[in-house]
Write a protein that holds these residues in place. Sequence first.
Motif, PDB file in Angstrom:
ATOM      1  N   SER A 129       0.839  -1.194   0.000  1.00 41.86           N
ATOM      2  CA  SER A 129       0.000   0.000   0.000  1.00 41.86           C
ATOM      3  C   SER A 129       0.876   1.247   0.000  1.00 41.86           C
ATOM      4  CB  SER A 129      -0.915   0.026   1.229  1.00 41.86           C
ATOM      5  OG  SER A 129      -1.874  -1.018   1.163  1.00 41.86           O
ATOM      6  N   TYR A 130       0.418   2.262  -0.728  1.00 47.67           N
ATOM      7  CA  TYR A 130       1.156   3.517  -0.859  1.00 47.67           C
ATOM      8  C   TYR A 130       0.157   4.672  -0.772  1.00 47.67           C
ATOM      9  CZ  TYR A 130       4.481   0.220  -2.912  1.00 47.67           C
ATOM     10  OH  TYR A 130       5.316  -0.851  -3.127  1.00 47.67           O
ATOM     11  N   THR A 131       0.680   5.884  -0.642  1.00 46.23           N
ATOM     12  CA  THR A 131      -0.180   7.065  -0.677  1.00 46.23           C
ATOM     13  C   THR A 131       0.364   8.039  -1.719  1.00 46.23           C
ATOM     14  OG1 THR A 131       1.050   8.167   1.105  1.00 46.23           O
ATOM     15  CG2 THR A 131      -0.899   6.863   1.720  1.00 46.23           C
ATOM     16  N   PHE A 132      -0.558   8.829  -2.283  1.00 52.45           N
ATOM     17  CA  PHE A 132      -0.183   9.855  -3.258  1.00 52.45           C
ATOM     18  C   PHE A 132      -1.035  11.080  -2.996  1.00 52.45           C
ATOM     19  CE2 PHE A 132      -0.946  12.102  -7.255  1.00 52.45           C
ATOM     20  CZ  PHE A 132       0.363  12.356  -7.672  1.00 52.45           C
ATOM     21  N   THR A 133      -0.386  12.222  -2.806  1.00 55.18           N
ATOM     22  CA  THR A 133      -1.089  13.482  -2.603  1.00 55.18           C
ATOM     23  C   THR A 133      -1.068  14.280  -3.898  1.00 55.18           C
ATOM     24  OG1 THR A 133      -0.468  13.532  -0.256  1.00 55.18           O
ATOM     25  CG2 THR A 133      -1.197  15.602  -1.257  1.00 55.18           C
ATOM     26  N   VAL A 134      -2.236  14.685  -4.372  1.00 48.59           N
ATOM     27  CA  VAL A 134      -2.351  15.367  -5.657  1.00 48.59           C
ATOM     28  C   VAL A 134      -1.715  16.754  -5.566  1.00 48.59           C
ATOM     29  CG1 VAL A 134      -3.943  16.196  -7.421  1.00 48.59           C
ATOM     30  CG2 VAL A 134      -4.485  14.111  -6.137  1.00 48.59           C
ATOM     31  N   PRO A 135      -0.751  17.067  -6.449  1.00 47.96           N
ATOM     32  CA  PRO A 135      -0.070  18.366  -6.392  1.00 47.96           C
ATOM     33  C   PRO A 135      -0.992  19.519  -6.808  1.00 47.96           C
ATOM     34  CG  PRO A 135       1.182  16.747  -7.682  1.00 47.96           C
ATOM     35  CD  PRO A 135      -0.184  16.181  -7.476  1.00 47.96           C
ATOM     36  N   THR A 194      -7.343  18.257  -5.985  1.00 49.30           N
ATOM     37  CA  THR A 194      -6.058  18.845  -5.623  1.00 49.30           C
ATOM     38  C   THR A 194      -5.860  18.836  -4.110  1.00 49.30           C
ATOM     39  OG1 THR A 194      -6.106  20.282  -7.559  1.00 49.30           O
ATOM     40  CG2 THR A 194      -4.643  20.921  -5.762  1.00 49.30           C
ATOM     41  N   GLY A 195      -4.695  18.381  -3.670  1.00 48.16           N
ATOM     42  CA  GLY A 195      -4.363  18.352  -2.250  1.00 48.16           C
ATOM     43  C   GLY A 195      -4.857  17.130  -1.505  1.00 48.16           C
ATOM     44  N   HIS A 196      -5.718  16.319  -2.146  1.00 49.12           N
ATOM     45  CA  HIS A 196      -6.247  15.125  -1.470  1.00 49.12           C
ATOM     46  C   HIS A 196      -5.217  13.996  -1.522  1.00 49.12           C
ATOM     47  CE1 HIS A 196      -9.348  12.430   0.067  1.00 49.12           C
ATOM     48  NE2 HIS A 196      -8.975  11.547  -0.840  1.00 49.12           N
ATOM     49  N   THR A 197      -5.137  13.217  -0.454  1.00 49.85           N
ATOM     50  CA  THR A 197      -4.229  12.073  -0.398  1.00 49.85           C
ATOM     51  C   THR A 197      -5.012  10.788  -0.679  1.00 49.85           C
ATOM     52  OG1 THR A 197      -2.745  13.157   1.179  1.00 49.85           O
ATOM     53  CG2 THR A 197      -2.625  10.755   1.036  1.00 49.85           C
ATOM     54  N   TYR A 198      -4.580  10.066  -1.697  1.00 53.36           N
ATOM     55  CA  TYR A 198      -5.234   8.822  -2.106  1.00 53.36           C
ATOM     56  C   TYR A 198      -4.376   7.627  -1.681  1.00 53.36           C
ATOM     57  CZ  TYR A 198      -8.232  11.664  -5.117  1.00 53.36           C
ATOM     58  OH  TYR A 198      -9.136  12.591  -5.592  1.00 53.36           O
ATOM     59  N   THR A 199      -5.061   6.533  -1.339  1.00 61.18           N
ATOM     60  CA  THR A 199      -4.372   5.284  -1.014  1.00 61.18           C
ATOM     61  C   THR A 199      -4.317   4.394  -2.254  1.00 61.18           C
ATOM     62  OG1 THR A 199      -5.090   5.354   1.293  1.00 61.18           O
ATOM     63  CG2 THR A 199      -4.386   3.220   0.438  1.00 61.18           C
ATOM     64  N   LEU A 200      -3.136   3.872  -2.550  1.00 63.92           N
ATOM     65  CA  LEU A 200      -2.919   3.011  -3.710  1.00 63.92           C
ATOM     66  C   LEU A 200      -2.500   1.623  -3.225  1.00 63.92           C
ATOM     67  CD1 LEU A 200      -0.627   5.478  -5.731  1.00 63.92           C
ATOM     68  CD2 LEU A 200      -3.117   5.532  -5.515  1.00 63.92           C
ATOM     69  N   THR A 201      -2.956   0.584  -3.908  1.00 65.74           N
ATOM     70  CA  THR A 201      -2.607  -0.786  -3.530  1.00 65.74           C
ATOM     71  C   THR A 201      -2.133  -1.559  -4.752  1.00 65.74           C
ATOM     72  OG1 THR A 201      -4.287  -0.797  -1.781  1.00 65.74           O
ATOM     73  CG2 THR A 201      -3.425  -2.930  -2.499  1.00 65.74           C
ATOM     74  N   VAL A 202      -0.934  -2.117  -4.670  1.00 62.74           N
ATOM     75  CA  VAL A 202      -0.400  -2.981  -5.726  1.00 62.74           C
ATOM     76  C   VAL A 202      -0.592  -4.431  -5.304  1.00 62.74           C
ATOM     77  CG1 VAL A 202       1.641  -3.673  -7.034  1.00 62.74           C
ATOM     78  CG2 VAL A 202       1.297  -1.262  -6.439  1.00 62.74           C
ATOM     79  N   GLY A 203      -1.289  -5.206  -6.145  1.00 65.43           N
ATOM     80  CA  GLY A 203      -1.578  -6.601  -5.827  1.00 65.43           C
ATOM     81  C   GLY A 203      -0.348  -7.486  -5.891  1.00 65.43           C
ATOM     82  N   LYS A 204      -0.248  -8.390  -4.931  1.00 67.03           N
ATOM     83  CA  LYS A 204       0.909  -9.293  -4.889  1.00 67.03           C
ATOM     84  C   LYS A 204       0.648 -10.551  -5.701  1.00 67.03           C
ATOM     85  CE  LYS A 204      -0.466 -11.696  -0.631  1.00 67.03           C
ATOM     86  NZ  LYS A 204      -0.045 -12.039   0.748  1.00 67.03           N
ATOM     87  N   ALA A 205       1.736 -11.224  -6.054  1.00 70.28           N
ATOM     88  CA  ALA A 205       1.640 -12.501  -6.750  1.00 70.28           C
ATOM     89  C   ALA A 205       1.016 -13.549  -5.846  1.00 70.28           C
ATOM     90  CB  ALA A 205       3.027 -12.944  -7.189  1.00 70.28           C
ATOM     91  N   GLY A 206       0.326 -14.507  -6.469  1.00 75.23           N
ATOM     92  CA  GLY A 206      -0.364 -15.536  -5.696  1.00 75.23           C
ATOM     93  C   GLY A 206       0.505 -16.678  -5.243  1.00 75.23           C
ATOM     94  N   GLY A 207       1.781 -16.686  -5.611  1.00 77.59           N
ATOM     95  CA  GLY A 207       2.662 -17.776  -5.209  1.00 77.59           C
ATOM     96  C   GLY A 207       3.789 -17.966  -6.206  1.00 77.59           C
ATOM     97  N   LYS A 208       4.357 -19.167  -6.239  1.00 74.19           N
ATOM     98  CA  LYS A 208       5.531 -19.465  -7.069  1.00 74.19           C
ATOM     99  C   LYS A 208       5.279 -19.135  -8.538  1.00 74.19           C
ATOM    100  CE  LYS A 208       8.844 -23.126  -8.131  1.00 74.19           C
ATOM    101  NZ  LYS A 208       9.212 -24.536  -7.903  1.00 74.19           N
ATOM    102  N   ASN A 209       6.234 -18.446  -9.134  1.00 74.23           N
ATOM    103  CA  ASN A 209       6.244 -18.051 -10.556  1.00 74.23           C
ATOM    104  C   ASN A 209       5.219 -16.976 -10.919  1.00 74.23           C
ATOM    105  OD1 ASN A 209       8.322 -19.805 -10.946  1.00 74.23           O
ATOM    106  ND2 ASN A 209       7.117 -21.366 -12.010  1.00 74.23           N
ATOM    107  N   GLY A 210       4.345 -16.602  -9.991  1.00 74.58           N
ATOM    108  CA  GLY A 210       3.476 -15.464 -10.248  1.00 74.58           C
ATOM    109  C   GLY A 210       4.269 -14.167 -10.097  1.00 74.58           C
TER     110      GLY A 210
END
Length: 227
Positions: free
Chosen positions: A88-94, A195-211
Amino acid sequence: MSKKLYVKQTNGTAVGCNIYTTAAEAGDKALTVRADGVAGYVALKPITDSNATAGRVSIGGATYAIATQHTAAVTVPYTEQQWTKAGSYTFTVPDGVSRVRVAVCGGGAGKGSTRANGGNGGDTMAFGVTATGGKGGGVAWSKGAGGEPNGYASSGNSMTNGFAVSFVKSYGGYGGGGQYGGSGGYDSQYVTVTTGHTYTLTVGKAGGKNGVNGFILLGYGGDVQNG
């Protein structure tokens, strides 16, 4: 002009608005007022502008806010950011940004086998755009489905294609699935942001081996703002 126009906010506080001596100083749109018998001009802005007050003026069916001051528009150069590690990450709109372009790719499913399913990939989410993770397959030769939208279903006992980090759907390594596992989904959209709002971002993880993990690609400024 040293005079100000005062607008009472909803909380009862009166806010002073600059009165300019010429319409050009007040910006593209202005409200004409008179102070001590002299014409002056108060800036009108979109109601979401950082300088907007509770005062409203209707022009040609469109509603504008009486603003405390006119500030020149902020020019933001085209900028790209990407996130490829699961989490999970955050991004604030410039300042000056109200529109972004975003591409998301869900995590690929893990390797399956004839004895066990591979794990499902994680969902990727950013600015209201979602790409789900790929589905694990394997038991009884089942082939995992791709994530939504645009994911690739497994073709069997081989790796499943993923996507390139791009705003245009193309083959690449991210979001790829292991043997019998589907890839993550992929989507690319323009999104209106605050503008100025902070959004939460989520990058999905691999489900296991070789993903392979998914990704988020973000572009803002330049032609994105008005395109």
